[in-house]
Motif scaffolding. Sequence first.
Motif, short mmCIF file in Angstrom:
data_model
loop_
_atom_site.label_atom_id
_atom_site.label_comp_id
_atom_site.label_asym_id
_atom_site.label_seq_id
_atom_site.Cartn_x
_atom_site.Cartn_y
_atom_site.Cartn_z
N TRP A 77 0.83 -1.20 0.00
CA TRP A 77 0.00 0.00 0.00
C TRP A 77 0.86 1.25 0.00
CZ3 TRP A 77 -4.62 0.43 -1.60
CH2 TRP A 77 -5.52 -0.62 -1.46
N LEU A 78 1.95 1.22 0.75
CA LEU A 78 2.85 2.38 0.76
C LEU A 78 3.47 2.61 -0.62
CD1 LEU A 78 4.63 1.97 4.21
CD2 LEU A 78 2.92 3.65 3.57
N VAL A 91 2.12 1.78 -3.48
CA VAL A 91 1.05 2.30 -4.34
C VAL A 91 0.84 3.80 -4.09
CG1 VAL A 91 -1.45 2.22 -4.76
CG2 VAL A 91 -0.13 0.11 -4.65
N ILE A 92 0.82 4.19 -2.83
CA ILE A 92 0.63 5.61 -2.49
C ILE A 92 1.79 6.45 -3.02
CG2 ILE A 92 0.55 7.24 -0.55
CD1 ILE A 92 -1.04 5.05 0.96
N ILE A 135 1.40 6.88 -6.74
CA ILE A 135 0.35 7.84 -7.07
C ILE A 135 0.86 9.26 -6.89
CG2 ILE A 135 -1.89 8.74 -6.30
CD1 ILE A 135 -2.67 5.82 -5.69
N VAL A 136 1.59 9.51 -5.81
CA VAL A 136 2.15 10.84 -5.57
C VAL A 136 3.15 11.21 -6.65
CG1 VAL A 136 3.58 12.18 -3.98
CG2 VAL A 136 1.71 10.81 -3.09
#
Length: 66
Positions: free
Chosen positions: A5-6, A8-9, A12-13
């Motif tokens: 998840w980290l 993926v985040i 995205i950023v």
Amino acid sequence: ALLLWLIVIVLIVLDSIVTAFRLKKRLAEKFPNEPKKGAVAYALMRTLQMRRLRLPKPQVKRGERP
């Protein structure tokens, strides 16, 4: 799972940052004499909104359970 998840985040950023730089460059080419303060943030938000609008809609009618 938390690491995924980290990642993926972070991706995205990074994608948002790259998109902002591209938008800033395109705006500078298209409107060289116009002030661009706030235009990049607005364009980035509109870009993200357009991406969300392209997502498929759920095929469940209002009030029904999936």
